[in-house]
Design an enzyme around this catalytic site. Structure first.
Site, PDB file in Angstrom:
ATOM      1  N   ASP A   1      18.273 -29.098 -30.538  1.00 42.18           N
ATOM      2  CA  ASP A   1      17.866 -30.232 -31.375  1.00 42.18           C
ATOM      3  C   ASP A   1      17.231 -31.277 -30.465  1.00 42.18           C
ATOM      4  OD1 ASP A   1      17.632 -32.268 -33.267  1.00 42.18           O
ATOM      5  OD2 ASP A   1      19.622 -31.939 -34.119  1.00 42.18           O
TER       6      ASP A   1
ATOM      7  N   ASP B   1      12.034 -35.636 -34.932  1.00 41.35           N
ATOM      8  CA  ASP B   1      13.348 -35.007 -34.745  1.00 41.35           C
ATOM      9  C   ASP B   1      13.216 -33.565 -35.252  1.00 41.35           C
ATOM     10  OD1 ASP B   1      16.073 -34.435 -34.676  1.00 41.35           O
ATOM     11  OD2 ASP B   1      16.669 -36.056 -36.020  1.00 41.35           O
TER      12      ASP B   1
ATOM     13  N   HIS C   1      18.630 -37.165 -42.663  1.00 41.62           N
ATOM     14  CA  HIS C   1      18.673 -38.634 -42.600  1.00 41.62           C
ATOM     15  C   HIS C   1      17.265 -39.206 -42.606  1.00 41.62           C
ATOM     16  CE1 HIS C   1      17.771 -37.976 -38.268  1.00 41.62           C
ATOM     17  NE2 HIS C   1      18.504 -36.899 -38.462  1.00 41.62           N
TER      18      HIS C   1
ATOM     19  N   HIS D   1      19.368 -42.881 -37.621  1.00 42.55           N
ATOM     20  CA  HIS D   1      20.114 -42.516 -38.828  1.00 42.55           C
ATOM     21  C   HIS D   1      19.967 -43.579 -39.893  1.00 42.55           C
ATOM     22  CE1 HIS D   1      22.025 -39.612 -35.989  1.00 42.55           C
ATOM     23  NE2 HIS D   1      21.689 -38.838 -36.993  1.00 42.55           N
TER      24      HIS D   1
ATOM     25  N   GLU E   1      17.689 -31.437 -42.193  1.00 43.56           N
ATOM     26  CA  GLU E   1      18.332 -30.503 -41.270  1.00 43.56           C
ATOM     27  C   GLU E   1      19.470 -29.730 -41.924  1.00 43.56           C
ATOM     28  OE1 GLU E   1      20.044 -32.321 -37.754  1.00 43.56           O
ATOM     29  OE2 GLU E   1      19.949 -34.298 -38.631  1.00 43.56           O
TER      30      GLU E   1
ATOM     31  N   GLU F   1      15.411 -27.898 -38.352  1.00 41.38           N
ATOM     32  CA  GLU F   1      15.104 -29.292 -38.716  1.00 41.38           C
ATOM     33  C   GLU F   1      13.633 -29.614 -38.481  1.00 41.38           C
ATOM     34  OE1 GLU F   1      17.122 -32.241 -36.296  1.00 41.38           O
ATOM     35  OE2 GLU F   1      16.838 -33.780 -37.832  1.00 41.38           O
TER      36      GLU F   1
HETATM   37 CO   LIG Z   1      18.256 -35.133 -37.102  1.00 38.80          CO
END
Ligand SMILES: [Co+2]
Length: 294
Positions: free
Chosen positions: A85, A96, A156, A164, A189, A280
């Protein structure tokens, strides 16, 4: 969203995507987690991005928040499944992205479950769509392959220097009227597991975030605070802290946690010991969704 902001999101997403692709050659049995982490984080910096959070390299039943420490000894085995990640930011605007690598065919379906759930969910990232619809499609896709979504890990929103932001995007169905809007930036994700479908916190912690200000007397603790200020409120790794011994680092971190100056991200493990897969992407909500990390 103005052009400058959009450009930063696109650039961060591209670097995150390149870093993810590069990691595929490194994530192999026999490779050390520390070597992978340093290689990828250096690649991000060399590409003109900043590391938005320490690379998470979470093996097997670990869902998230494992990042190597300075004296890390873990080596990838051919029976492991490996979640990578990666977070990159450009001027605070974040990309992300994550994927799961595996070397044993018996994990293919588990990995397909979160990958296909992500693909289906991304299609829905258009203005006016109910968030609950995204969660429903994630749960349904994962279940249709015979696995469980991890119910207490969520996607998120992303905002400048905020990893977040609202909304939380559950990977299981819920009822709610929240509707996504044009130009919202979302990190979807899905996590799939063959275990209980829940993660629990372990007592291992390698990732921290500065959340408060209070005077501290210990000079090592002050070093950590001054170091942590560089990240603009984004998480950092114990491994990056410029102190020469791990004992000093642990001691300083403990003081700062106890004083409420640092927030910590414990390593998260599947409650039933199941294996976990994750994929993700970051997406900008548009009539034609822009997946920045594709
Ligand atoms: Co994330």
């Amino acid at each position: 969203m103005n052009d400058k902001v959009l450009e930063s999101y696109i650039k961060a997403g591209k670097i995150a995507s390149d870093a993810r692709n590069r990691s595929r050659d490194l994530v192999k049995p026999g490779k050390s987690l520390l070597e992978i982490a340093e290689n990828i984080e250096n690649f991000i910096r060399d590409s003109g991005g900043a590391v938005a959070f320490p690379i998470n390299i979470s093996l097997n039943n670990i869902g998230a928040h494992y990042t190597p420490v300075k004296d890390e000894i873990l080596i990838i085995k051919d029976t492991d499944i490996v979640k990578i990640d990666i977070g990159v930011h450009v001027d605070g605007y974040i990309g992300d992205t994550a994927y799961t690598g595996f070397f044993d065919e018996r994990y293919r379906e588990l990995c397909d479950a979160s990958r296909l759930a992500l693909e289906a969910a991304l299609e829905l990232c258009r203005p006016g769509v109910k968030l609950s619809k995204i969660s429903l499609v994630i749960e349904d896709t994962i279940k249709s392959l015979g696995f469980k979504p991890v119910s207490n890990l969520t996607g998120h929103g992303l905002e400048r220097y905020n990893l977040h932001a609202e909304p939380q995007i559950p990977n299981v169905k819920f009822s709610g009227e929240y509707v996504i809007k044009e130009d919202q930036v979302l990190a979807l994700e899905p996590f799939a597991t063959d275990g209980m479908g829940m993660i629990k916190e372990s007592d291992q912690v390698m990732i921290f975030m500065l959340i408060g200000k209070k005077p501290v007397r210990n000079s090592d603790a002050r070093t950590v605070i001054n170091f942590a200020k560089r990240f603009g409120g984004l998480p950092f790794s114990e491994r990056w802290i410029p102190l020469d011994s791990r004992i000093k680092i642990r001691f300083a971190l403990r003081e700062l946690r106890e004083k409420g100056i640092l927030y910590d991200y414990p390593v998260l493990k599947e409650a039933g010991g199941g294996m976990i897969s994750q994929f993700e992407h970051t997406v900008i909500v548009r009539d034609e969704p822009i997946i920045t990390t594709l």
